[in-house]
Structure formats: C-alpha cells, structure tokens
Motif scaffolding. Structure first.
Motif, mmCIF file in Angstrom:
data_model
loop_
_atom_site.group_PDB
_atom_site.id
_atom_site.type_symbol
_atom_site.label_atom_id
_atom_site.label_comp_id
_atom_site.label_asym_id
_atom_site.label_seq_id
_atom_site.Cartn_x
_atom_site.Cartn_y
_atom_site.Cartn_z
ATOM 1 N N LEU A 144 9.037 -5.809 42.720
ATOM 2 C CA LEU A 144 8.620 -6.263 41.393
ATOM 3 C C LEU A 144 7.278 -5.638 41.036
ATOM 4 N N LYS A 145 6.361 -5.672 42.001
ATOM 5 C CA LYS A 145 5.034 -5.113 41.748
ATOM 6 C C LYS A 145 5.121 -3.607 41.511
ATOM 7 N N SER A 146 5.949 -2.908 42.286
ATOM 8 C CA SER A 146 5.983 -1.454 42.129
ATOM 9 C C SER A 146 6.631 -1.084 40.799
ATOM 10 N N HIS A 147 7.638 -1.840 40.353
ATOM 11 C CA HIS A 147 8.227 -1.563 39.041
ATOM 12 C C HIS A 147 7.207 -1.799 37.941
ATOM 13 N N MET A 148 6.424 -2.855 38.105
ATOM 14 C CA MET A 148 5.399 -3.169 37.120
ATOM 15 C C MET A 148 4.379 -2.048 37.044
ATOM 16 N N LYS A 149 3.960 -1.568 38.209
ATOM 17 C CA LYS A 149 2.977 -0.484 38.260
ATOM 18 C C LYS A 149 3.539 0.754 37.574
ATOM 19 N N GLU A 150 4.812 1.035 37.868
ATOM 20 C CA GLU A 150 5.455 2.212 37.280
ATOM 21 C C GLU A 150 5.463 2.093 35.765
ATOM 22 N N ALA A 151 5.809 0.905 35.257
ATOM 23 C CA ALA A 151 5.863 0.727 33.808
ATOM 24 C C ALA A 151 4.477 0.886 33.192
ATOM 25 N N MET A 152 3.452 0.378 33.879
ATOM 26 C CA MET A 152 2.079 0.503 33.365
ATOM 27 C C MET A 152 1.652 1.971 33.307
ATOM 28 N N ILE A 153 1.961 2.707 34.380
ATOM 29 C CA ILE A 153 1.581 4.110 34.419
ATOM 30 C C ILE A 153 2.286 4.866 33.304
ATOM 31 N N LYS A 154 3.572 4.543 33.105
ATOM 32 C CA LYS A 154 4.313 5.231 32.041
ATOM 33 C C LYS A 154 3.715 4.904 30.684
ATOM 34 N N LEU A 155 3.290 3.658 30.522
ATOM 35 C CA LEU A 155 2.689 3.276 29.246
ATOM 36 C C LEU A 155 1.444 4.104 28.976
ATOM 37 N N GLY A 156 0.584 4.187 29.997
ATOM 38 C CA GLY A 156 -0.637 4.974 29.841
ATOM 39 C C GLY A 156 -0.325 6.420 29.537
ATOM 40 N N TYR A 157 0.670 6.938 30.247
ATOM 41 C CA TYR A 157 1.053 8.337 30.073
ATOM 42 C C TYR A 157 1.607 8.575 28.663
ATOM 43 N N HIS A 158 2.446 7.651 28.186
ATOM 44 C CA HIS A 158 3.022 7.838 26.848
ATOM 45 C C HIS A 158 1.947 7.743 25.778
ATOM 46 N N LEU A 159 0.973 6.862 25.987
ATOM 47 C CA LEU A 159 -0.130 6.760 25.020
ATOM 48 C C LEU A 159 -0.892 8.082 24.947
ATOM 49 N N LEU A 160 -1.129 8.671 26.131
ATOM 50 C CA LEU A 160 -1.805 9.966 26.176
ATOM 51 C C LEU A 160 -1.007 11.014 25.401
ATOM 52 N N CYS A 161 0.293 11.064 25.676
ATOM 53 C CA CYS A 161 1.162 12.013 24.981
ATOM 54 C C CYS A 161 1.149 11.755 23.481
#
Lengths: 176, 790
Positions: A144-161
């Motif tokens: 659960l924690k690793s999926h959450m981390k993955e989603a957070m990282i993707k969010l940050g990455y998409h914001l950058l993009c």
C-alpha cells in the motif's frame, strides 16, 4: 534563417531548425506558421493529456488513502484502481508517441521511462493476481505504501511535465 | 477500597530464567501458569548485564554435538515483573519471535531477526472465562478492550496500554459480580485474565447471527459414511444442510420436508448456472433428517454408475456459492481430479521430469485468478470453502488452494487415497473428517490485531482475507488454524517499558451467539542487543521464517527463498558475533537460546516444501507450503523437525501419571542415522503422521510383546495399528503413543515400517545427515561459519 529564430530552451537551436526545414518542404505552407501551428497543436494535445494524467494520479492517491483510513475496503479500492491502469498506460504512451512524432527529443526521453515502467508493471503481473492492484496482496509487504509513493512521484512528475508543455505551448503560440 | 496497580515502573531486572530450557512445561499448562521466573526469587535482584543468563551462554556449535534437550522445548518466558508475567497470555495462544522488543527499528535491523507474532486465537481451551456484560469497556480512541495490562489512575479512570489515552470507568464496571464488591474495577475478570470471551451485545452484529449452514459439494461419495456417523453437526435448531454433486453437469438435491425420497435435479448448462428451485436445496437439518440420511445412503450407488472423467468444478462452485449467498456458511468441497471443464478449468502444469530438479521449481503460484476471485466473493458473503483433495494425479493445488486460502477455509490432501489399496490413508481421512465435522466452529468472524503505539503490522500469514488495515475477514474460524503477522517499529519506543498486543476475534458461535474472544500479550522493551538475543524464541522465529519463505517462493523463486533462509541464520549469528560477544573465539558461536537455529534452518531446507534435488511432486510440495502457513506453531515445528524416540526399551523411570495411566517419557533423540541402530525400534513423531521403525535385529521381546509377531520377517507391510496385547511393554508403548496423540486435536496415523523400507526415509527425515543433494548438519555449520567470517 539561422540568426532570427530564438534559441529554444529545450535544446540547441540547430535541431529546431532542421525540423522546420522539413516541415516547410513537406507541407508547402509558409515557413514559420506551419511549423509553429504543428508545435502548438502537439503541445496543446500533450497538455490536455498531461492534465488527464494529473487528475488520474490524484484519483489514485485519494483512493489509496481512503483504503489506508478504512473508508473503503480492499476489494472496492482495487477494482476502482485496476479500471484506470490501462487508461493511464494509454495516456502515457500517447504523450510519448506525440513527442516522438514531433521529434522533441528532450520531452520524449522524459516520458519514455515512465511509459516503459507502466508497461513493465502491467506485463509483470503474475497470472494468479487480479491486476496490478491485487486486494489480497495490497496489505502485505508494505505494498500500500509503495503504491502510494509511486502515485505521489507520478503526480510530481506530471506536474513538471505540465509546466514544461505549458511553457512550450505558449512559446509556440506566441511565435504563431 | 484499596490501592490500584500503578503504572509499571521499569521492570525490575527480573530473574533471567536460569532453568529456561530444562524445565519441562507440559502442553496442557493452565492459562498464565507460573513461569520459571517465579522459581528463583533469590535471583530477582541480579541484573541481566552483570551475569550471563542461561539464554546467552555461549555455545560453540561445532564442538557441542548434543544440543537437543531431552524433552520438547518450552517457549521462553518474557522478562517481565512476576505479577505481570503471571497473568500474561498463554504462549500456546499468542507468541512473539522476540520476547524482548527492541526499542528502535535500527536496533531490530541490527539484530537481523524477524519480529512477528504467531497466534492460535480459537484454540480449544480447557479454561476460558466468559463474561456477559451489558457494557464492554473499550478505549475511546483505539477501541482496545480493557485488559490486565492497563493502568488505573484512580478509581474512575483507566489508561489504555496501547494508545495511552485516559478513559473513564463506566458505572456498571465498578461493580464486580464475581466477588460482589463495589469499587474495585481492577479485580473484575476482564482485568484479571489475558484471555477472555465476551458475549457481544447487539451493537456488534451487522445482521442477526446466522445459523450454521453446511454445504457438501463433491464429485465423489467418500464423505457419506462419516457424515452419517456424525450427523449431529455443531449448531442449534436452525442448522441447515445441503448437497451439490457434479461431474460434467451439476446435480442439486431437493430435500423438502414431505417428500418421500430426495429428488435429484440436474443442471447441464454449466456456462449459465441457475438454481433449479428457490428453496429446499438447503434444508433444516433437524426437520429433514430422515431425507438427508436417505440421500447419504443412496449417493454411493449413484456414483458407482458414472464413468465420467470430466469435472466442472468452477461452475459447480459458482452454483454452490449462489446457494449459500443469502446466509453464509461453510462449503466442504471433495475433489478427485483436475477440473477440466467450464470456467476455472486448469491445465496439467507439472513436468514429472522436473520433480528432482536441483534448480528452480516452476508453477508455485496460481495459473488463474478465478479461484481467488471466487474466494473473495465468498469471503464477502461469509462463506468459507474447505477443500479435500483426494487424487493421485496432479491437481494444481497452487490454483485450487486459493479458494480456501482467502476464504478462511482449510486444505486437506490425501494423495494416495484409494479405498481398497491404501487403508492407512482411508483411516486417516475418516478420522480427519470426523474431527472436521465435530469440532467447534465460528461463523462470520472478523479479527483485529492491535499493537501499542509505535508498532505496526506490515505482513499477514494464514488463511484469511485482509479486508482493511489490521482487520482480517474470517468467514469461518476453526480451532486448528494458526496465524502469523510481521511487525515493524515505526516510532522509537523510548519512554515505554512494556508494549502490548491484543487480538480480538468477533464471531458467531454455532448456537447463534455473538461472542468476542480477546487475547492480550505484554512484552518488555529493551535497548541492548544482548537482551534482544536473550529473549529470542527460536521456534517462533523458525515458524515465521517458514511463512516468509513460502511467500518468497511464490513471488520470487524457490532458490531465492532457500537463500533467504540460509542468510537469516548467517546474519543473526554474525550479528551476535560482532555486537554481543565480548571475547572472540574460533568456531561457530551462538547464544544458548539460538543454538538450535541452524538445525531448524537445515530442517526447513530439507523440508518437502523447500527441498531441491529430491523428487518431490508439485502438489505434495504445495501442500507442505500450505501447512507451514496454516498450522499453529507447535504442529509446524513437529512437521519441520520431527521428534525421534527409542521405544523398544521404554521404562517407567520419569514417567508421567495421567488419568491413572503411566506414560513413559523417553528422551528426544537427534535426527541422525548414528542414533539409530538395527537392534532397536524407534518412533518418529512428525505431527500429522507417526512412523514406528523396527530394526532388523530388534529384540524379539519387542516383536512379540508389542507387535504381536514372532519374528522380524513376520512384521506385516501395512501395519498401522498396534495390537492391544496384555503385556507391560505393549501397554507402555500404546500409552506413550496415545499420550502424544491426545495432545493434538487431529489423529496422526501410525505406520509400522521394517528396516528394508527404512532406507527410503533416511533421506527425507534424518535431517542431520548428508544426502546427494543436501549438506549434513556439520557441513552446514561449516558453511555458515565460512559465510560469517567473510
């Protein structure tokens, strides 16, 4: 002409000029307008795509944190999230393809790892699992924690993009 | 009024149990019985640091050969104050791998041992206090039940030991019904017993308590006779029963009251299942008992006529699920072949040539998610599925097992079942089925495991579905199921001297009563590595590692799991050597409490579940893995490291006197061929099965007086029952075997084996010896030493 074009923030001005040259010859339109129109269209499309991906990441984060706080159960959470795994993959691949086709190499290589990771994650699901998010495994081994981390990282990455595309789109529109 | 137990101020440097490993603790120890800490009060003042307790005595494994204690190993006692330890939870019910909890996660990581709890919450208990109370006192914030380890600040307020919140004592709680006194809440049974059962009021029910509903779902008739003999299934007047049989079509049985004989309804459209009649497929057992008995008598004849080789298990399970959907209940599935028709059809994935492969073993994870999805559907509707696999062919237990694993069912496996050729298996099956039909059962249960603030659970092992954080959904709970969890330390436990764990099981009894069984365990917190090592429970660590290895085999690979187990031994002993040992000596050094750890790891590596290089059928391997995860620790340990006794020279010396029967107590021997001899007879107790080996030159007295045969050659091949002879030796042998069997709820069959057939067993069971595919114990120790010195 070499001198008049502004230097692109994304790379050497030389590359940009080569592209413009081929577009000019191919479409037969006026040299600057056609190229920038294409650029604008490409970036508008990827901006929209990126927006969708941002909303999707936020949705993933909200659903996963609902599970953490016991608002929904594992089965409901996983079926919701599994429904959006393929759309996310399609959206990411679309963005990558757009960048490839319009030959923006920097953004292409920016998008490629995430697209590859999404595909890898989808393909590597074991036969006995009910999708990328499996309700029987999500509470084990800190998934659960690793999926959450993955989603957070993707969010940050998409914001950058998002901001990169926004800037490029505005650049393209200004020069239109 | 009186005083109230104040906050536990630092546990006194309590007496380290000097006689820890040598005090025999019989398995029927009463709840919270006195631990060895009480036996040496004069040592209470000694600190752990000043003298080396027995648990930390340095043992050079390469030099000391005889490490096994003569009696079964008791669980270690936590180093708590005597009054806390006296009321602590029974270790057979709730046990931790480390009885002294590290203060920080980094300290735990340095110790290189897994931290986890092993539970057996629904164990059959001889004494269980039951409380009927209108108010069940629970903490306002974390909802922990009041337990013996809370502290009372004054007469009206109590402090939760898991979240440290101060709560009010309700007015009703001030009165103690047991002693009829007022004003002493700390004397109430809830605060005096670590294991207690509440009768739950209506707030604890989502729906009215369900009746006991049993569905028998089968492609064979093997269960009919046993069910006829044990037709009084646990339940009350509302108990319901139903039957579904199948082959390539599905057969329902209309048992409506008033029918002269049961009516069979066949549904052949297996792709679109429907129930042929809305009711009377599940009928009240008491009202329709004659019809049910008629059906059970006629089913064997029905099955004799069929020559079907197709099995539409998936569709039949879906049909049965539809039947049990409204009420929930228990589904018992008897399967004799690979399902090959309809949904959920499976392929034969095993390659017989790869059975003895020294490399990786494939196909340890399910081939399809059909059974997992169905199990989750069942779990949502409070249906548990128990699987009985009676087949000599490959049945893909990896996929089929999912139906039980996530619906809190159990898997039973009889690979060489044949009603004529294998009477031993048949007897085993009949006895297991009898236990299965008559044992206590709980319905629509949930279990929540709570830990003190700062600790959290990150992995669960066992047959259940984790519905949400720390909440396990158990449609059925039975007394033979064990569970394990792994924990981590999220925040440093700096100010705490003790931490508590509570397992609360909310279930509906077979009589329709909603009950809550609560177990609370309390353990001290330490901040030095030597204290952590002193409190290590080697059996619990082995059990938890076995569960972790099963998971790793399915998610990564079998060789990964084997390496991980070896590394567990290497890392923990290396950590001991670096951080705890003050004097560096040559050899392989271990603390006394962990001296058996390499032996148990080697036993796991040679266990059917994890061994490579020896021909092992895939289903056998998978069943062993299922058992390692499902069984309570005490039976898993017997499975991993069986107990070996010499039985041809039993004497009354040191015998126990139980129920006016003298039960001899022979020594536990090491599992090595050097302990065996042709002039003797040995009994090996492997938990679920027992072997009696008769040596070629065994004393004739043993042969005549115990086995009832005149010579070695006359020992029959398939003997599995000791004759009841009138001789003293026969009585002693049968008393000893009977005593071993009485300690466990299931019935392990006995196989009497002559020396000639003996050789086949050496490889699999004599753990300390070398085989062509595995190291001997001494070689394993050398390998560990080599890795540690790197």
């Amino acid at each position: 002409m070499q001198g008049t074009l502004p230097s692109s923030p994304l790379g050497g001005s030389t590359t940009v000029q080569h592209v413009s040259h081929t577009v000019e010859e191919g479409t037969g339109k006026g040299p600057s307008t056609g190229r920038w129109k294409m650029e604008a269209v490409v970036f508008i499309l990827s901006l929209v795509d990126c927006c969708a991906l941002i909303f999707l990441s936020v949705y993933f984060i909200i659903t996963l944190s609902d599970l953490e706080c016991d608002y929904i159960n594992a089965r409901a959470c996983c079926s919701k999230l599994n429904k959006w795994v393929i759309p996310e993959m399609v959206g990411q691949c679309l963005s990558t393809m757009l960048m490839l086709v319009s030959m923006h190499w920097f953004t292409f290589f920016l998008n490629l790892p995430v697209a590859a990771w999404n595909i890898y994650r989808y393909v590597k699901v074991p036969l006995g699992n009910m999708g990328v998010f499996d309700p029987t495994e999500i509470h084990n081994r800190g998934q659960l924690k690793s999926h959450m981390k993955e989603a957070m990282i993707k969010l940050g990455y998409h914001l950058l993009c998002f901001f990169i595309y926004l800037y490029s789109m505005i650049l393209a529109l200004i020069n239109d | 009024g009186g005083h109230y137990p104040s906050l536990p101020l630092g546990y006194q440097n309590a007496a380290p149990p000097l006689t820890q490993t040598l005090v025999p603790v019989p398995l029927s120890q009463p709840l919270g019985g006195p631990g060895p800490a009480q036996l040496s009060p004069s040592l209470a003042a000694m600190s752990l640091q000043s003298s080396t307790p027995e648990a930390l005595r340095v043992v050079n494994l390469l030099q000391e050969r005889n490490l096994l204690p003569p009696i079964p190993i008791p669980p270690p006692t936590p180093c708590l104050q005597q009054d806390l330890q006296k009321i602590n939870c029974n270790p057979e019910v709730f046990r931790s791998t480390l009885t002294s909890i590290p203060q920080t996660q980094s300290l735990l990581n340095k110790a290189k041992m897994p931290l986890g709890l092993l539970l057996h919450p629904f164990k059959d208990l001889s004494q269980l206090p039951v409380v009927t109370s209108s108010t069940i006192v629970r903490c306002r914030s974390c909802r922990t039940y009041i337990n013996p380890f809370v502290s009372f600040l004054d007469q009206r307020r109590w402090k939760c030991n898991l979240c440290y919140r101060v709560n009010d004592v309700p007015e009703e709680f001030m009165y103690n019904p047991v002693s009829r006194s007022y004003g002493e809440p700390h004397k109430r049974p809830e605060v005096q017993n670590a294991t207690i059962e509440f009768i739950a009021p209506s707030e604890y029910m989502l729906r009215p308590p369900q009746p006991a509903v049993y569905l028998f779902h089968s492609s064979t008739c093997v269960f009919c006779q046993s069910l006829l003999d044990n037709i009084k299934l646990p339940g009350d007047s509302r108990t319901k029963i139903g039957f579904v049989t199948f082959d390539s079509t599905i057969h329902f049985y209309n048992l409506q009251e008033g029918l002269s004989q049961p009516q069979m309804l066949i549904v052949s459209d297996i792709d679109d299942i429907f129930l042929p009649t809305p009711d009377s497929l599940l009928v009240n057992l008491n009202e329709c008992k004659e019809l049910v008995q008629d059906l059970l008598k006629s089913l064997p004849t029905l099955f004799q006529k069929t020559m079907e080789t197709q099995s539409a298990l998936g569709s039949a399970l879906q049909a049965a699920y539809k039947l049990l959907l409204p009420t929930g209940g228990r589904m018992s599935v008897f399967q004799t072949q690979l399902p090959n028709l309809g949904v959920g059809a499976l392929q034969s994935r095993e390659d017989p040539n790869q059975r003895a492969s020294a490399k990786d073993v494939q196909h340890l994870s399910p081939a399809t998610d059909f059974y997992k999805k169905l199990a989750l559907d069942c779990s949502g509707q409070q249906v548990a599925v128990d699987l009985f696999l009676l087949s000599s062919q490959y049945c893909d237990l990896a996929s089929l097992g999912c139906i039980s694993r996530y619906s809190a069912g159990s898997v039973y496996y009889y690979p060489s079942y044949h009603h004529q050729h294998n009477p031993a298996q048949v007897e085993c099956f009949q006895r297991d089925l009898k236990r299965y039909l008559t044992r206590k059962i709980g319905f629509e249960a949930v279990m929540r495991i709570r830990c003190s603030k700062g600790m959290s659970i990150h992995t669960f092992h066992g047959n259940f579905f984790v519905r949400s954080t720390d909440l396990l959904s158990l449609p059925n709970v039975n007394p033979d199921a064990g569970f394990a969890v792994q924990m981590s330390i999220e925040e440093n436990l700096d100010d705490m001297q003790i931490v508590s764990f509570q397992a609360a099981l909310l279930y509906t009894s077979s009589k329709g009563e909603r009950r809550i069984r609560v177990h609370t365990l309390c353990l001290p917190v330490v901040n030095s590595l030597s204290d952590i090592f002193a409190g290590a429970d080697v059996q619990a660590i082995t059990g938890l590692l076995a569960c972790m290895a099963v998971d790793r085999s399915a998610t990564a690979s079998l060789s990964d799991a084997r390496d991980a187990m070896t590394n567990a031994a290497i890392d923990s002993l290396a950590s001991y050597r670096q951080s705890v040992l003050s004097i560096q000596q040559p050899g392989l050094l271990a603390p006394a409490c962990l001296r058996l750890f390499p032996l148990f790891i080697l036993a796991l590596l040679k266990q059917k579940a994890f061994r490579t290089g020896t021909s092992t059928r895939l289903d056998d391997r998978l069943f062993a893995m299922c058992q390692l995860k499902y069984q309570p620790l005490v039976y898993s340990m017997l499975m991993i490291h069986p107990a070996l006794y010499r039985v041809d020279d039993l004497s009354d010396e040191g015998a126990l006197n139980i129920n006016e029967r003298t039960v001899p107590q022979p020594r536990v021997l090491q599992l090595s061929v050097e302990k065996l001899s042709r002039e003797a007879a040995f009994l090996m107790d492997a938990g679920t099965v027992m072997y009696l080996w008769v040596g070629r030159s065994c004393q004739p007295a043993f042969l005549t007086q115990v086995l009832g045969v005149s010579s070695y050659a006359a020992v029959p091949d398939n003997l599995h029952l000791l004759p009841e002879l009138d001789t003293a030796e026969s009585q002693r042998t049968r008393a000893f075997i009977g005593w071993l069997r009485d300690q466990r709820p299931f019935f392990p069959p006995l196989h009497v084996i002559r020396w000639v057939s003996f050789l086949g067993f050496i490889r699999s069971n004599m753990i300390e010896d070398r085989t062509e595919s595995a190291l001997s114990y001494y070689e394993f120790l050398l390998h560990l030493q080599q890795q540690i010195s790197k």
